[in-house]
Design a protein around this motif. Structure first.
Motif, PDB file in Angstrom:
ATOM      1  N   PHE A 134      21.818  -9.111  -2.248  1.00 55.64           N
ATOM      2  CA  PHE A 134      20.683  -9.148  -3.159  1.00 55.64           C
ATOM      3  C   PHE A 134      20.252  -7.707  -3.379  1.00 55.64           C
ATOM      4  CE2 PHE A 134      15.990 -10.241  -3.822  1.00 55.64           C
ATOM      5  CZ  PHE A 134      16.169 -10.581  -5.149  1.00 55.64           C
ATOM      6  N   ASP A 135      20.515  -7.196  -4.594  1.00 58.29           N
ATOM      7  CA  ASP A 135      20.203  -5.814  -4.939  1.00 58.29           C
ATOM      8  C   ASP A 135      19.255  -5.778  -6.124  1.00 58.29           C
ATOM      9  OD1 ASP A 135      22.132  -4.650  -3.086  1.00 58.29           O
ATOM     10  OD2 ASP A 135      23.659  -5.439  -4.443  1.00 58.29           O
ATOM     11  N   GLY A 136      18.349  -4.827  -6.118  1.00 63.16           N
ATOM     12  CA  GLY A 136      17.449  -4.706  -7.258  1.00 63.16           C
ATOM     13  C   GLY A 136      16.438  -3.601  -7.062  1.00 63.16           C
ATOM     14  N   GLU A 137      15.294  -3.792  -7.724  1.00 63.49           N
ATOM     15  CA  GLU A 137      14.244  -2.787  -7.632  1.00 63.49           C
ATOM     16  C   GLU A 137      12.871  -3.437  -7.729  1.00 63.49           C
ATOM     17  OE1 GLU A 137      14.845  -0.048 -10.892  1.00 63.49           O
ATOM     18  OE2 GLU A 137      13.714  -1.313 -12.263  1.00 63.49           O
ATOM     19  N   ILE A 138      11.894  -2.707  -7.207  1.00 56.51           N
ATOM     20  CA  ILE A 138      10.488  -3.099  -7.318  1.00 56.51           C
ATOM     21  C   ILE A 138       9.829  -2.013  -8.141  1.00 56.51           C
ATOM     22  CG2 ILE A 138       8.349  -3.572  -6.083  1.00 56.51           C
ATOM     23  CD1 ILE A 138      10.147  -4.300  -3.632  1.00 56.51           C
ATOM     24  N   ARG A 139       9.272  -2.431  -9.265  1.00 52.38           N
ATOM     25  CA  ARG A 139       8.702  -1.486 -10.225  1.00 52.38           C
ATOM     26  C   ARG A 139       7.198  -1.722 -10.326  1.00 52.38           C
ATOM     27  NH1 ARG A 139      10.757   1.427 -14.187  1.00 52.38           N
ATOM     28  NH2 ARG A 139      12.846   0.603 -13.888  1.00 52.38           N
ATOM     29  N   PRO A 140       6.399  -0.655 -10.306  1.00 51.49           N
ATOM     30  CA  PRO A 140       4.952  -0.832 -10.490  1.00 51.49           C
ATOM     31  C   PRO A 140       4.639  -1.292 -11.913  1.00 51.49           C
ATOM     32  CG  PRO A 140       5.508   1.510 -10.356  1.00 51.49           C
ATOM     33  CD  PRO A 140       6.765   0.746 -10.110  1.00 51.49           C
ATOM     34  N   VAL A 141       3.678  -2.202 -12.032  1.00 50.08           N
ATOM     35  CA  VAL A 141       3.254  -2.721 -13.340  1.00 50.08           C
ATOM     36  C   VAL A 141       1.731  -2.665 -13.389  1.00 50.08           C
ATOM     37  CG1 VAL A 141       3.223  -4.724 -14.874  1.00 50.08           C
ATOM     38  CG2 VAL A 141       5.246  -4.260 -13.490  1.00 50.08           C
ATOM     39  N   GLY A 142       1.196  -2.021 -14.402  1.00 49.83           N
ATOM     40  CA  GLY A 142      -0.254  -1.914 -14.520  1.00 49.83           C
ATOM     41  C   GLY A 142      -0.828  -1.088 -13.377  1.00 49.83           C
ATOM     42  N   LYS A 143      -2.092  -1.369 -13.061  1.00 46.44           N
ATOM     43  CA  LYS A 143      -2.756  -0.580 -12.022  1.00 46.44           C
ATOM     44  C   LYS A 143      -2.475  -1.103 -10.612  1.00 46.44           C
ATOM     45  CE  LYS A 143      -6.552   1.134 -14.782  1.00 46.44           C
ATOM     46  NZ  LYS A 143      -7.991   1.242 -14.936  1.00 46.44           N
ATOM     47  N   ARG A 144      -2.268  -2.436 -10.493  1.00 47.26           N
ATOM     48  CA  ARG A 144      -2.144  -2.972  -9.135  1.00 47.26           C
ATOM     49  C   ARG A 144      -1.026  -3.997  -8.969  1.00 47.26           C
ATOM     50  NH1 ARG A 144      -7.976  -5.082  -7.828  1.00 47.26           N
ATOM     51  NH2 ARG A 144      -7.312  -6.433  -9.506  1.00 47.26           N
ATOM     52  N   VAL A 189       1.074 -10.110  -8.686  1.00 45.60           N
ATOM     53  CA  VAL A 189      -0.217  -9.716  -9.263  1.00 45.60           C
ATOM     54  C   VAL A 189      -1.304  -9.942  -8.221  1.00 45.60           C
ATOM     55  CG1 VAL A 189       0.479 -10.224 -11.636  1.00 45.60           C
ATOM     56  CG2 VAL A 189      -0.589 -12.005 -10.273  1.00 45.60           C
ATOM     57  N   PRO A 190      -2.394  -9.191  -8.319  1.00 43.23           N
ATOM     58  CA  PRO A 190      -3.487  -9.396  -7.366  1.00 43.23           C
ATOM     59  C   PRO A 190      -3.981 -10.849  -7.414  1.00 43.23           C
ATOM     60  CG  PRO A 190      -3.825  -7.393  -8.629  1.00 43.23           C
ATOM     61  CD  PRO A 190      -2.662  -8.102  -9.254  1.00 43.23           C
ATOM     62  N   ALA A 206       0.824  -1.212   0.000  1.00 38.08           N
ATOM     63  CA  ALA A 206       0.000   0.000   0.000  1.00 38.08           C
ATOM     64  C   ALA A 206       0.857   1.261   0.000  1.00 38.08           C
ATOM     65  CB  ALA A 206      -0.935  -0.001   1.213  1.00 38.08           C
ATOM     66  N   ASP A 207       2.107   1.153   0.480  1.00 40.05           N
ATOM     67  CA  ASP A 207       2.989   2.317   0.560  1.00 40.05           C
ATOM     68  C   ASP A 207       3.927   2.448  -0.634  1.00 40.05           C
ATOM     69  OD1 ASP A 207       1.832   2.806   3.019  1.00 40.05           O
ATOM     70  OD2 ASP A 207       3.477   1.867   4.158  1.00 40.05           O
ATOM     71  N   LEU A 208       3.972   1.447  -1.516  1.00 42.42           N
ATOM     72  CA  LEU A 208       4.878   1.504  -2.663  1.00 42.42           C
ATOM     73  C   LEU A 208       4.402   2.545  -3.666  1.00 42.42           C
ATOM     74  CD1 LEU A 208       5.621  -2.285  -3.268  1.00 42.42           C
ATOM     75  CD2 LEU A 208       7.248  -0.532  -2.534  1.00 42.42           C
ATOM     76  N   PRO A 209       5.326   3.311  -4.249  1.00 45.03           N
ATOM     77  CA  PRO A 209       4.935   4.309  -5.250  1.00 45.03           C
ATOM     78  C   PRO A 209       4.346   3.640  -6.495  1.00 45.03           C
ATOM     79  CG  PRO A 209       7.334   4.263  -4.969  1.00 45.03           C
ATOM     80  CD  PRO A 209       6.754   3.294  -4.001  1.00 45.03           C
ATOM     81  N   GLN A 210       3.353   4.279  -7.087  1.00 43.24           N
ATOM     82  CA  GLN A 210       2.667   3.725  -8.254  1.00 43.24           C
ATOM     83  C   GLN A 210       3.232   4.219  -9.583  1.00 43.24           C
ATOM     84  OE1 GLN A 210       0.191   1.311  -8.234  1.00 43.24           O
ATOM     85  NE2 GLN A 210       0.835   1.180  -6.101  1.00 43.24           N
TER      86      GLN A 210
END
Length: 191
Positions: free
Chosen positions: A50-60, A96-97, A14-18
């Motif tokens: 362990f390095d990387g990123e979390i990227r928003p995909v689509g709406k959710r 994914v949801p 819920a706190d991750l940027p969209q």
């Protein structure tokens, strides 16, 4: 643009940027590496990142990508001598949801998704848990020292000759039998 100060998480979804990715970096301390080495049956875990990123995909949804690096020590399966292995691997997970993973109707058949990186999106994304799973999958099952040679073992009753590979072939004796039946023309011996 990735944020400047990577965190190790876990990250509340819920706190991750969209609109932008967020960086993560997991570097366990010595006691955490020792605990993980014990859990995985290793002699030691010298380095682990362990390095990387979390990227928003689509709406959710979210896509986690990262690079796992580890230096581990295991027992050689032949000599039991310590074997050091360096692991460098790319890791990816697509969150994914759950509604996108479940069948539309109750009682309908569930097919496993072809994409092995799919995970149901929960309340949080934990890069450390992904790192543990990826490391467990990357650990060599049968580590072997470079100088180790397996000479083989046989088990037979006292006084019995060991079974050779040629003895297990169903047509191995036919050449000799043919020679005996034809009078020795095939080099099989006397009739």
């Amino acid at each position: 643009m990735v944020s400047d100060t990577p965190s190790s998480g876990p990250f509340r979804t819920a706190d991750l940027p969209q609109r932008r990715p967020i960086a993560f970096s997991v570097v366990p301390d010595a006691s955490a590496r020792d605990a993980l080495a014990t859990e995985l049956g290793l002699l030691g875990l010298r380095k682990l990142t362990f390095d990387g990123e979390i990227r928003p995909v689509g709406k959710r949804g979210f896509h986690l990508t990262g690079r796992l690096g580890a230096t581990l020590v295991q027992e050689c399966v032949v000599t039991l001598a310590p074997v050091t292995t360096r692991i460098e691997t790319e890791v990816a997970r697509a969150y994914v949801p759950p509604s996108e993973l479940e069948p539309a109707e109750a009682g309908a058949e569930v097919e496993m998704p072809e994409d092995e990186t799919l995970e149901p999106l929960g309340e949080e994304i934990a890069p450390e848990a992904v790192m543990h799973e990826a490391l467990a999958l990357a650990v060599p099952e049968y580590p072997r020292a470079a100088e180790a040679e397996f000479e083989g073992r046989t088990a037979e009753p006292d006084g019995a000759a060991p079974i050779r590979d040629a003895d297990l072939k169903p047509f191995a004796g036919l050449e000799a039998l043919r020679g005996r039946l034809t009078g020795g023309d095939s080099g099989g011996g006397d009739a």
